[in-house]
Every structure is written in structure tokens, then in C-alpha cells.
Scaffold this motif. Sequence first.
Motif, mmCIF file in Angstrom:
data_model
loop_
_atom_site.group_PDB
_atom_site.id
_atom_site.type_symbol
_atom_site.label_atom_id
_atom_site.label_comp_id
_atom_site.label_asym_id
_atom_site.label_seq_id
_atom_site.Cartn_x
_atom_site.Cartn_y
_atom_site.Cartn_z
ATOM 1 N N TYR A 1 0.813 -1.215 0.000
ATOM 2 C CA TYR A 1 0.000 0.000 0.000
ATOM 3 C C TYR A 1 0.847 1.266 0.000
ATOM 4 C CZ TYR A 1 -4.369 -2.529 0.513
ATOM 5 O OH TYR A 1 -5.470 -3.326 0.275
ATOM 6 N N GLY A 2 2.163 1.100 -0.144
ATOM 7 C CA GLY A 2 3.041 2.259 -0.233
ATOM 8 C C GLY A 2 3.551 2.764 1.101
ATOM 9 N N GLY A 3 3.315 1.992 2.179
ATOM 10 C CA GLY A 3 3.764 2.409 3.499
ATOM 11 C C GLY A 3 4.920 1.582 3.995
ATOM 12 N N GLY A 4 5.082 1.549 5.298
ATOM 13 C CA GLY A 4 6.154 0.778 5.912
ATOM 14 C C GLY A 4 6.276 1.144 7.369
ATOM 15 N N TRP A 5 7.030 0.352 8.095
ATOM 16 C CA TRP A 5 7.310 0.711 9.498
ATOM 17 C C TRP A 5 8.262 1.900 9.542
ATOM 18 C CZ3 TRP A 5 3.597 -1.480 11.774
ATOM 19 C CH2 TRP A 5 3.228 -2.804 11.509
ATOM 20 N N SER A 6 9.140 1.966 8.552
ATOM 21 C CA SER A 6 10.018 3.123 8.363
ATOM 22 C C SER A 6 10.313 3.215 6.880
ATOM 23 C CB SER A 6 11.316 2.977 9.175
ATOM 24 O OG SER A 6 11.990 1.769 8.835
ATOM 25 N N LYS A 7 10.866 4.349 6.449
ATOM 26 C CA LYS A 7 11.185 4.512 5.039
ATOM 27 C C LYS A 7 12.315 3.575 4.634
ATOM 28 C CE LYS A 7 9.627 9.111 3.721
ATOM 29 N NZ LYS A 7 10.045 10.418 3.138
ATOM 30 N N SER B 1 16.206 3.723 5.868
ATOM 31 C CA SER B 1 16.146 4.932 6.678
ATOM 32 C C SER B 1 15.539 4.637 8.037
ATOM 33 C CB SER B 1 15.297 5.991 5.958
ATOM 34 O OG SER B 1 14.965 7.057 6.807
ATOM 35 N N PHE B 2 15.851 5.498 9.004
ATOM 36 C CA PHE B 2 15.233 5.407 10.319
ATOM 37 C C PHE B 2 14.042 6.354 10.440
ATOM 38 C CE2 PHE B 2 19.342 3.600 11.821
ATOM 39 C CZ PHE B 2 18.820 2.471 12.431
ATOM 40 N N GLU B 3 13.615 6.957 9.353
ATOM 41 C CA GLU B 3 12.446 7.838 9.413
ATOM 42 C C GLU B 3 11.197 6.978 9.602
ATOM 43 O OE1 GLU B 3 10.104 11.297 6.883
ATOM 44 O OE2 GLU B 3 12.101 10.629 6.244
ATOM 45 N N ILE B 4 10.592 7.061 10.760
ATOM 46 C CA ILE B 4 9.468 6.196 11.119
ATOM 47 C C ILE B 4 8.223 6.607 10.346
ATOM 48 C CG2 ILE B 4 8.082 5.288 13.011
ATOM 49 C CD1 ILE B 4 11.093 4.623 13.132
ATOM 50 N N THR B 5 7.564 5.607 9.730
ATOM 51 C CA THR B 5 6.380 5.891 8.906
ATOM 52 C C THR B 5 5.192 5.001 9.251
ATOM 53 O OG1 THR B 5 7.198 4.378 7.203
ATOM 54 C CG2 THR B 5 7.772 6.711 6.959
ATOM 55 N N CYS B 6 5.217 4.389 10.448
ATOM 56 C CA CYS B 6 4.131 3.468 10.802
ATOM 57 C C CYS B 6 2.780 4.160 10.897
ATOM 58 C CB CYS B 6 4.443 2.762 12.116
ATOM 59 S SG CYS B 6 4.642 3.873 13.527
ATOM 60 N N PRO C 1 14.886 -5.858 1.372
ATOM 61 C CA PRO C 1 15.395 -5.815 2.750
ATOM 62 C C PRO C 1 14.340 -5.263 3.707
ATOM 63 C CG PRO C 1 17.009 -4.903 1.226
ATOM 64 C CD PRO C 1 15.734 -5.077 0.455
ATOM 65 N N GLN C 2 14.345 -5.770 4.919
ATOM 66 C CA GLN C 2 13.343 -5.352 5.894
ATOM 67 C C GLN C 2 13.551 -3.911 6.348
ATOM 68 O OE1 GLN C 2 12.160 -8.242 8.967
ATOM 69 N NE2 GLN C 2 13.624 -9.641 8.041
ATOM 70 N N ASP C 3 12.482 -3.307 6.852
ATOM 71 C CA ASP C 3 12.550 -1.933 7.342
ATOM 72 C C ASP C 3 13.477 -1.832 8.550
ATOM 73 O OD1 ASP C 3 10.785 -1.085 5.398
ATOM 74 O OD2 ASP C 3 9.040 -1.027 6.718
ATOM 75 N N TYR C 4 14.242 -0.751 8.588
ATOM 76 C CA TYR C 4 15.170 -0.522 9.696
ATOM 77 C C TYR C 4 14.458 -0.568 11.052
ATOM 78 C CZ TYR C 4 19.082 1.173 6.769
ATOM 79 O OH TYR C 4 20.121 1.273 5.885
ATOM 80 N N ALA C 5 13.240 -0.045 11.099
ATOM 81 C CA ALA C 5 12.518 0.032 12.373
ATOM 82 C C ALA C 5 12.331 -1.336 12.994
ATOM 83 C CB ALA C 5 11.158 0.702 12.171
ATOM 84 N N ARG C 6 12.278 -2.385 12.172
ATOM 85 C CA ARG C 6 12.104 -3.729 12.715
ATOM 86 C C ARG C 6 13.436 -4.377 13.075
ATOM 87 N NH1 ARG C 6 11.666 -9.515 10.969
ATOM 88 N NH2 ARG C 6 10.706 -10.438 12.803
ATOM 89 N N VAL C 7 14.418 -4.286 12.199
ATOM 90 C CA VAL C 7 15.622 -5.093 12.404
ATOM 91 C C VAL C 7 16.786 -4.362 13.066
ATOM 92 C CG1 VAL C 7 15.125 -6.738 10.572
ATOM 93 C CG2 VAL C 7 16.351 -4.643 10.015
ATOM 94 N N MET D 1 -0.796 3.844 16.356
ATOM 95 C CA MET D 1 0.367 3.970 15.494
ATOM 96 C C MET D 1 1.158 5.249 15.786
ATOM 97 S SD MET D 1 0.652 1.239 13.806
ATOM 98 C CE MET D 1 -0.174 0.284 15.090
ATOM 99 N N THR D 2 0.448 6.298 16.204
ATOM 100 C CA THR D 2 1.149 7.525 16.610
ATOM 101 C C THR D 2 1.993 7.264 17.849
ATOM 102 O OG1 THR D 2 -0.624 8.925 15.723
ATOM 103 C CG2 THR D 2 0.841 9.917 17.352
ATOM 104 N N LYS D 3 1.438 6.493 18.783
ATOM 105 C CA LYS D 3 2.190 6.115 19.978
ATOM 106 C C LYS D 3 3.377 5.240 19.611
ATOM 107 C CE LYS D 3 1.702 3.771 24.441
ATOM 108 N NZ LYS D 3 0.772 3.020 25.333
ATOM 109 N N LEU D 4 3.171 4.286 18.674
ATOM 110 C CA LEU D 4 4.265 3.432 18.221
ATOM 111 C C LEU D 4 5.356 4.278 17.586
ATOM 112 C CD1 LEU D 4 5.554 0.652 17.614
ATOM 113 C CD2 LEU D 4 4.176 0.586 15.514
ATOM 114 N N HIS D 5 4.955 5.256 16.768
ATOM 115 C CA HIS D 5 5.923 6.159 16.140
ATOM 116 C C HIS D 5 6.798 6.805 17.210
ATOM 117 C CE1 HIS D 5 6.794 9.410 12.906
ATOM 118 N NE2 HIS D 5 7.618 9.614 13.927
ATOM 119 N N SER D 6 6.161 7.324 18.250
ATOM 120 C CA SER D 6 6.900 7.984 19.329
ATOM 121 C C SER D 6 7.846 7.017 20.027
ATOM 122 C CB SER D 6 5.910 8.578 20.337
ATOM 123 O OG SER D 6 6.594 9.174 21.412
#
Length: 454
Positions: free
Chosen positions: A237-243, A246-251, A402-408, A435-440
Motif C-alpha cells: 500500500y506504499g507504506g512501511g514501518w520506516s522509510k 532509513s530510520f524515518e518512522i512511517t508506521c 530488505p526489511q525496514d530498519y525500524a524492525r531489524v 500507530m502515533t504512539k508506536l511512532h513515538s
Amino acid sequence: MSDINSISRRRLLTMAALGAGTLGLAACSGPSAVSGSDKGSSKAAEKVDYSGVKPASEITFWTNNPGGSGDVTKKICDDFKAKEGISVKIVPAGSSYEEVAQKFQTALTGKDTPDVVIGSDVWWFRYYMQDAIAPLDDLLKAAKVDVSAYRKGLIDDYRYKDSLYALPFSRSTPLFYYNKNHFKAAGLPDRAPKTWDEWKTWAKKLQDAKTGAQHAYQFPSVTDYAGWTLQNMLWGYGGGWSKKDSFEITCDSDKSIEALTVVRDAVLKDKWAGVSSNESTDDMAAGACSATIGSTGSLVGVQKAVGDKFEVGVGFLPGGPAAKQPVCPTGGAGVAICSRSSKEKQLAAAKFIGFLTNAQNTVDFSAATGYMPVCNDADTSALLKENPLIGQAIKQLDVTRPQDYARVFLPGGDQEIAKAVASVIQQGAELKPAMTKLHSTLENIYNTQVKPHL
């Protein structure tokens, strides 16, 4: 986080090494372990001379026997003893990668550590940061193990600063599993859906077909690997846990929320999906659902459990409206050698992990489990003739991401993702605030445990 919105995985591992001591396991579910900050973890691996070292006659291997691999692993160990005269004591150290990791962390505070330990995609680098695993380059040379024999995309997952810290072992991708009998009863094509939007229409047909299943689809247990199994949906869907890279969180981005809304509505609103309390592939094998996503390492176990009750089908993971490929992550685990072991045990361990994962044994391991052969020259012809479905897993490896940085790469990020998803689809929490809380939470892990060391 715009200052590091694009960092290569290799560069990240190199820079993270500089903070090995404090970038530890404080945010993880397991107990804290000894720090490697005073042991030179930030330096490149020093060369070690193994000339004149005689391999030990016995070593220990801590594993969770992934994919029900206990029997085939024991056979490989028996064959290794017959060839090299070295006994391998297999220690079932947990039922999951996480349980093994927690036991290993606890062991590091004492003296009872293994010689070989399994390390998953989200754990091996933490082992390194604890200075708990040995660099393998000199060891493997001394053991006459050719690292060029391994699939580059798999072995490179265990490199940093041009040193190798594990060999690929039980490597996998998620697969789409389905009950061919149910699909036929619902008038569906004999294939995996191409997109999740297509699947939503198929799910209704399956529900209407009265197949006897509780749900058309079963999400894998969110308490275990939600970050891994839902990665595909977010990417589609064009999203991700992070970009990407990158460590830019997008959850909590609009695209990620769109994907997770599909997940939430499937369970709570439209009710074509359930959530497994254990292994979703076991649920499908029992007829409780018509389809699910599961590790390639579950394939042979599913086929054995199903027997002649119905025919199992597998296919690539569905895409989404934004991306159809590559939307499949890799996963699984490698095998590493404990830095505390003596030179004699380390050399014996190097010989063992090379034997455990060689061209012939990786095929035997794949045949017994469904995990992917990890060697370039592995002869899979007999394997595919015996079990053609394994070919789907091997083919999908060519279209992975490759998996999102936020996970690995965020310590404890995987567990935080799982908790947030569970709060929504199992406890009824509002999606956007969760998800906003997860982002934080993820951003705080980054700012306090990662960023200071980059």
C-alpha cells in the motif's frame, strides 16, 4: 530524523559498531547482558591465528530446531561426527528465536555458554554488540570453509566492516498458503491472489462457499512476528514501518494507516479473517482457515500435517495498489560461534557450521523443512522433483526486499510493533492513536539508543 534518512545497511552496521556497548538490549524483552564496550567491539575484527590449533572433540549447539528440523539436524550432526570425529551436543534452547536469544543473554552473565548459537534476522547483530559472537573470517579459512559458495544476498546479511559473523542457515521468506479444495469450492483460480484487493473479493466468496473454515484467512500470531508478516501489506500500500534504508518512522503515515485499516477491518468489521493464537499454518492444516501467510520453513510441516485431507497450494505474497513487487521480505536465521569458547572449540564449531550449511546438507535441510537452500551450487533438482512447492520459495527470493530498519535495527523495535498491532486487532484500540504512539516509541529508541552512536 532527516539527518540520516538514507543510510546503507552496510554503513549502518559499521557506524552502529561504534556504540556497541550502549546500543544494547535495554529495550528488548529479554534480560540485559554484559556489555561489549570495553572489549574492542568498535574496532575491526582482529586477525586470529588458528595454526597449530587442534579442534575440540565436542561442542554444543543451541537452537530452537526451526521448522521442526530436529531430526534432520541430528542426522547432520551424526554425519559430521562420522566425518570429523567431533560430537555436537544439540541443546533445544527454546521454542522460538526469541527464547533462544533470551537464554543466550542470560548465559552471558555466567559461564554456561554454547559454542554455536542460532541468531535470527533481528538478533544476530545484538549478539555482536554484546561482543558475544566471534568474527568468522579467519576461523572459516582455518576450517577450510569456502564462503563464496553461499548465496551472496543471504551471507551478506551477516557482514559488517568487511567481517563475517554468521553463516546463513534456516533462511526463509513468507509464502501465501492456501487450501486448494476450498478455492475450488468457491470457484476461485488455483493460484495465490495477485493483490490484497483481489483477495478481499475472494475472501467473501470463500465465506459464502461454506467450506467449514472459521475464516477465509488467518493472520499469523501478532505477538510473534507482526512486524515481519505485515511488512508485505504495508509495502503493497506504499507504506512501511520506516522509510526504505532509513530510520524515518512511517508506521503512522497515511499509506501505512491505509494498509493497517485493511488488517483491522478484516478481523473486526468484515470478519473474513481471524488471528492465530499460535501457528497460522497449523490452523490452515487443521481446516480452520482457507489461507494464511507463513514462513517457507513451515512448508514441509504443513504438508505432513495435511496429509491427504486436501491439496496445499502456495504462491508469492500479494501486492497492493501501490506496489506489486518487491513486497516480500527475507527472514530466518544464521548460525554464529560464541566468542567465549576456546580456540579449540571455535575451530571445531567452524568446521561444524560449514558442514551444517554445505551444498548437500542445505538441500537435505530444505527437503525436511521448506527453508531455502543457502548455497549457490546446491543441486535442487531432486528436491524440486520430490516437492515442487519449494520451488516457489526459491523463485520468490529473486523478488525480495530488505526489511525496514525500524524492525531489524532498532533494539526491541520488533516487539514494540507487535504490541501496537495486537492492541488494535485484538484489544480494539483506535488505529491512528496506536500507530502515533508506536511512532513515538520507535523514535525514542532511535534517539536514545541509536542516533548518539551514528
